[in-house]
Design an enzyme around this catalytic site. Structure first.
Site, PDB file in Angstrom:
ATOM      1  N   LYS A   1      61.237  42.054  44.460  1.00 21.63           N
ATOM      2  CA  LYS A   1      61.750  42.309  43.331  1.00 21.63           C
ATOM      3  C   LYS A   1      62.641  41.339  42.947  1.00 21.63           C
ATOM      4  CE  LYS A   1      64.135  46.035  40.767  1.00 21.63           C
ATOM      5  NZ  LYS A   1      64.474  47.355  40.421  1.00 21.63           N
TER       6      LYS A   1
ATOM      7  N   LYS B   1      57.432  42.405  41.544  1.00 20.56           N
ATOM      8  CA  LYS B   1      57.916  42.929  40.545  1.00 20.56           C
ATOM      9  C   LYS B   1      58.762  41.815  39.870  1.00 20.56           C
ATOM     10  CE  LYS B   1      60.756  46.348  38.446  1.00 20.56           C
ATOM     11  NZ  LYS B   1      61.913  47.249  38.802  1.00 20.56           N
TER      12      LYS B   1
END
Ligand code: PBG
Ligand code: ZN
Length: 324
Positions: A195, A248
């Site tokens: 992330k 992400k």
């Protein structure tokens, strides 16, 4: 293979041939729909930067969950907006917290719809960081206990999968251990393994009211410049028994999706984040692009890059197009 004996256009001549040689498919089964559950009653307020996406109280969440299920979408991921935020994010691991009550209501009304929960502190802390603060920075090890307690509380309420998004070191192991010790060894952990600290989360932070009140998330989320570090993060989460890996954001990180898909054998999730959604919606609103086609092309690109599943605010629209 040389021209003129080889002619690539032979396999593109009509739709039937194109269908037969198509390499990548986007299916309704691939989609996960995010929802924002707000404390209170009779709340349905559209997020200005995310047309079609709402902060909603539980009765509206349940109504939309039914709609999502009727479209054939297998799962939702839940984010909570609690009544009160505090330094320790106590609503996050309260069995009567906003998410816990939302899980129970959805599982009651639509038991077959799979409920994934975002496990993080930022929606529940008054300072907006993803963990507890000590000496001006997020304290990793103190945060682990709270995240594990949050995941356990979600599981107790009936969550089917827990998805830690905080980027603390060691959190997958901490969550796995506490779940197993409490009889939840069948609840998978979907780790936001890779992330990045991204400006693409901007609209989400309005939606979840989770903008950090000081500083930023760069001491725990990854530097967008880094690729090798993504392998280390994913390796660690695999060692800690993650069941799914996530990358992400998705759009600016398709190379990372491909890399992780090639190196790891867990199901891979792409998070098509809020800013990616807002860009398509804004350009389509201005009639600068064909919103539906750009949406489908974007989701297909994520699958082609290696995603098995896609968390996307477009899930309902995409499902409608796929269902024909
Ligand atoms: C919470 C969380 C965030 C998102 C998912 N979980 C925000 C953040 O880390 O700041 C972003 C989702 C999106 O932008 O759609 N940690
Ligand atoms: Zn967070």
């Amino acid at each position: 293979m040389f021209f003129p004996e080889y002619r690539g256009r032979r396999l593109r001549r009509n739709d039937t041939v194109r269908r037969m040689v198509r390499e990548t498919h986007l299916r309704v089964d691939d989609l996960i729909y995010p929802m924002f559950s707000a404390f209170g009653e009779n709340i349905k307020s559209e997020i200005p930067s995310m047309p079609g996406i709402y902060q909603q109280s539980i009765e509206h969440i349940v109504a939309e969950a039914k709609e999502v299920h009727a479209l054939g979408i297998p799962a939702v991921i839940l984010f909570g907006i609690p009544e009160e935020k505090d330094p320790l994010g106590q609503d996050a691991y309260n069995d009567e917290g906003i998410i816990q009550r939302t899980i129970r209501a959805i599982k009651d009304a639509v038991p077959e719809l799979l409920v994934i929960t975002d496990v993080c502190m930022c929606e529940y802390t008054d300072h907006g960081h993803c963990g507890v603060i000590k000496d001006g920075d997020v304290d990793n090890d103190a945060t682990l206990q709270l995240l594990a307690a949050e995941a356990l509380s979600h599981a107790r309420a009936g969550a089917d999968i827990v998805a830690p998004s905080d980027m603390m070191d060691g959190r997958v192991a901490a969550i796995r251990e506490l779940l197993d010790a409490n009889g939840f060894n069948q609840i998978p952990v979907m780790s936001y393994a890779v992330k990045y600290a991204s400006a693409y989360y901007g609209p989400f932070r309005d939606a979840a009211d989770s903008t950090p009140q000081f500083g930023d998330r760069r001491s725990y989320q990854m530097d967008p410049a880094n690729r090798i570090e993504a392998f280390r993060e994913a390796t660690l989460d695999v060692q800690e028994s993650a069941d799914f890996l996530m990358v992400k954001p998705a759009l600016a990180y398709l190379d990372i999706l491909r890399d992780i898909k090639e190196r790891f054998d867990l199901p891979l999730v792409a998070y098509n984040v809020s800013g990616e959604y807002s860009m398509i919606k804004a350009a389509a609103e201005k009639d600068w692009i064909d919103g539906d086609r750009v949406m489908m092309e974007t989701l297909l690109g994520m699958k082609r890059a290696g995603a098995d599943l896609i968390i996307t605010y477009h899930a309902k629209e995409a499902a409608r197009l796929l269902n024909g």
